[in-house]
Scaffold this motif. Structure first.
Motif, PDB file in Angstrom:
ATOM      1  N   ALA A 284       0.805  -1.223   0.000  1.00  0.00           N
ATOM      2  CA  ALA A 284       0.000   0.000   0.000  1.00  0.00           C
ATOM      3  C   ALA A 284       0.838   1.273   0.000  1.00  0.00           C
ATOM      4  O   ALA A 284       0.286   2.373  -0.103  1.00  0.00           O
ATOM      5  CB  ALA A 284      -0.939   0.004   1.207  1.00  0.00           C
ATOM      6  N   GLU A 285       2.148   1.145   0.102  1.00  0.00           N
ATOM      7  CA  GLU A 285       3.000   2.341   0.145  1.00  0.00           C
ATOM      8  C   GLU A 285       2.942   3.076  -1.193  1.00  0.00           C
ATOM      9  O   GLU A 285       3.143   2.483  -2.250  1.00  0.00           O
ATOM     10  CB  GLU A 285       4.444   1.937   0.463  1.00  0.00           C
ATOM     11  CG  GLU A 285       5.379   3.118   0.615  1.00  0.00           C
ATOM     12  CD  GLU A 285       6.818   2.679   0.765  1.00  0.00           C
ATOM     13  OE1 GLU A 285       7.700   3.439   0.340  1.00  0.00           O
ATOM     14  OE2 GLU A 285       7.049   1.567   1.286  1.00  0.00           O
ATOM     15  N   ALA A 286       2.674   4.373  -1.126  1.00  0.00           N
ATOM     16  CA  ALA A 286       2.429   5.159  -2.341  1.00  0.00           C
ATOM     17  C   ALA A 286       3.601   5.113  -3.316  1.00  0.00           C
ATOM     18  O   ALA A 286       3.416   4.909  -4.517  1.00  0.00           O
ATOM     19  CB  ALA A 286       2.114   6.609  -1.963  1.00  0.00           C
ATOM     20  N   GLY A 287       4.822   5.289  -2.816  1.00  0.00           N
ATOM     21  CA  GLY A 287       5.987   5.274  -3.690  1.00  0.00           C
ATOM     22  C   GLY A 287       6.220   3.916  -4.315  1.00  0.00           C
ATOM     23  O   GLY A 287       6.597   3.805  -5.487  1.00  0.00           O
ATOM     24  N   HIS A 288       5.993   2.880  -3.544  1.00  0.00           N
ATOM     25  CA  HIS A 288       6.189   1.525  -4.052  1.00  0.00           C
ATOM     26  C   HIS A 288       5.142   1.190  -5.104  1.00  0.00           C
ATOM     27  O   HIS A 288       5.449   0.554  -6.127  1.00  0.00           O
ATOM     28  CB  HIS A 288       6.128   0.522  -2.898  1.00  0.00           C
ATOM     29  CG  HIS A 288       6.814  -0.772  -3.175  1.00  0.00           C
ATOM     30  ND1 HIS A 288       6.207  -1.807  -3.847  1.00  0.00           N
ATOM     31  CD2 HIS A 288       8.081  -1.198  -2.890  1.00  0.00           C
ATOM     32  CE1 HIS A 288       7.050  -2.814  -3.953  1.00  0.00           C
ATOM     33  NE2 HIS A 288       8.199  -2.479  -3.379  1.00  0.00           N
ATOM     34  N   ARG A 289       3.908   1.623  -4.877  1.00  0.00           N
ATOM     35  CA  ARG A 289       2.862   1.411  -5.879  1.00  0.00           C
ATOM     36  C   ARG A 289       3.227   2.109  -7.189  1.00  0.00           C
ATOM     37  O   ARG A 289       3.029   1.564  -8.280  1.00  0.00           O
ATOM     38  CB  ARG A 289       1.515   1.965  -5.381  1.00  0.00           C
ATOM     39  CG  ARG A 289       0.878   1.157  -4.281  1.00  0.00           C
ATOM     40  CD  ARG A 289      -0.639   1.432  -4.223  1.00  0.00           C
ATOM     41  NE  ARG A 289      -0.958   2.853  -4.280  1.00  0.00           N
ATOM     42  CZ  ARG A 289      -1.101   3.636  -3.229  1.00  0.00           C
ATOM     43  NH1 ARG A 289      -0.937   3.131  -2.006  1.00  0.00           N
ATOM     44  NH2 ARG A 289      -1.413   4.912  -3.356  1.00  0.00           N
ATOM     45  N   TRP A 290       3.781   3.310  -7.077  1.00  0.00           N
ATOM     46  CA  TRP A 290       4.190   4.067  -8.259  1.00  0.00           C
ATOM     47  C   TRP A 290       5.282   3.326  -9.012  1.00  0.00           C
ATOM     48  O   TRP A 290       5.235   3.221 -10.251  1.00  0.00           O
ATOM     49  CB  TRP A 290       4.666   5.458  -7.860  1.00  0.00           C
ATOM     50  CG  TRP A 290       5.148   6.283  -8.998  1.00  0.00           C
ATOM     51  CD1 TRP A 290       4.404   7.059  -9.837  1.00  0.00           C
ATOM     52  CD2 TRP A 290       6.505   6.420  -9.444  1.00  0.00           C
ATOM     53  NE1 TRP A 290       5.200   7.663 -10.776  1.00  0.00           N
ATOM     54  CE2 TRP A 290       6.493   7.301 -10.565  1.00  0.00           C
ATOM     55  CE3 TRP A 290       7.718   5.914  -9.005  1.00  0.00           C
ATOM     56  CZ2 TRP A 290       7.662   7.652 -11.237  1.00  0.00           C
ATOM     57  CZ3 TRP A 290       8.877   6.260  -9.682  1.00  0.00           C
ATOM     58  CH2 TRP A 290       8.838   7.126 -10.783  1.00  0.00           C
TER      59      TRP A 290
END
Length: 311
Positions: A284-290
């Protein structure tokens, strides 16, 4: 059993600060607390672990061997906690200065990584990549401790707590020397097993990457040499009577510089899949999703999903 309560989890960042700063005063400055508070926290840590943890030396606070042993787990716990704080925050790739760490098998790094880097640079000039060869003995541990943010490897078989998503599937082909004295334009199973083979090494277990577990026909090959990548594999094939098996895209990338021929893989089962693999705590981490989104967009843009969708 360690006598540590949930209210004492705040000791973890203090331990990490002392370890990395090698100074109680510098640790206090870093944590924005008083030095007596750091000393009190260290006293409690010593009680919990029944170990001095740090000894005063002229050069500063020197960690004991036990402190050295537990530091990686403590640092990873702190990093994991910190990463969860950013889950609900907006990630702005245009202003981010993050460094993403990837481990990637050599079969795909030559194709995917340059395209991924170009895509990231166009959107996020401050973001950097660290790309490592996939030399891991414990993928789960490396991802949990965030040595890597993401691993690109053959799709895992069996149960695992790790998260994975197939990037694409690809067909393998046989490569031989252009002047191979026994092989023509076709290849029978008998021809395949009669020849000596060069194989891609799976470093962590000293086996071949295309194993019988993934492609059952691989079990009976007469492997005489294992190498780390196609860059070493193709010159061996071109200059000898040894043959090898490689994915089609890898052959297209490197084979034009070698005197080799491509033959069809003589078995029905000839497809393997590649996956992006990560620790569930990063989902769910925003940077990882990106980062994952960029990777899958690169796969789509290169048309690498065609075989997966049609197979």
């Amino acid at each position: 059993m360690l006598d540590i309560r949930s209210t004492e989890l705040n000791l973890i960042p203090i331990f990490v600060a002392i370890y990395e700063e090698r100074s109680l005063s510098k640790a206090a400055t870093r944590m924005e607390i008083s030095q007596p508070a750091v000393s009190k926290a260290l006293k409690r840590l010593r009680e919990i672990y029944d170990d001095p943890l740090f000894n005063r030396k002229v050069a500063g606070m020197e960690p004991t061997s036990f402190a050295i042993d537990i530091y990686p787990a403590m640092a990873a716990a702190l990093k994991n906690f910190s990463s969860t704080l950013s889950t609900s925050r907006t990630f702005n790739p245009r202003t981010s200065q993050r460094v993403f760490s990837l481990a990637c098998i050599t079969l795909v790094s030559a194709n995917l990584i340059p395209a991924l880097l170009c895509k990231i640079r166009a959107q996020a000039p401050g973001i950097s990549l660290e790309v490592h060869p996939l030399f891991t003995e414990d993928m789960e541990s490396d991802l949990r401790m965030q040595r890597y943010d993401l691993i690109i490897d053959m799709t895992p078989s069996g149960r695992s707590m790790l998260r994975s998503e197939v990037l694409y599937a690809e067909q393998v082909q046989v490569v031989c020397a252009a002047s191979h004295p026994r092989l023509g334009c076709t290849l029978t199973t008998e021809d395949f097993f009669a020849e000596e083979h060069v194989a891609l090494a799976q470093w962590q277990v000293r086996r071949s990457m295309l194993t019988a577990e993934r492609l059952p026909q691989m079990a009976n090959r007469n492997i005489v040499v294992r190498v780390p990548s196609a860059m070493e594999m193709l010159p061996i094939i071109a200059r000898s009577e040894i043959i090898g098996v490689l994915p089609g895209s890898t052959i297209e990338t490197f084979a034009s510089h070698q005197e080799v021929r491509v033959l069809p893989f003589p078995f029905t089962e000839s497809v393997f899949s590649l996956s992006a693999i990560w620790h569930p705590s990063r989902t769910a981490e925003a940077g990882h999703r990106w980062l994952r989104q960029q990777l899958f967009e690169v796969v789509n843009e290169q048309g690498l999903t065609t075989l997966m969708q049609s197979s």
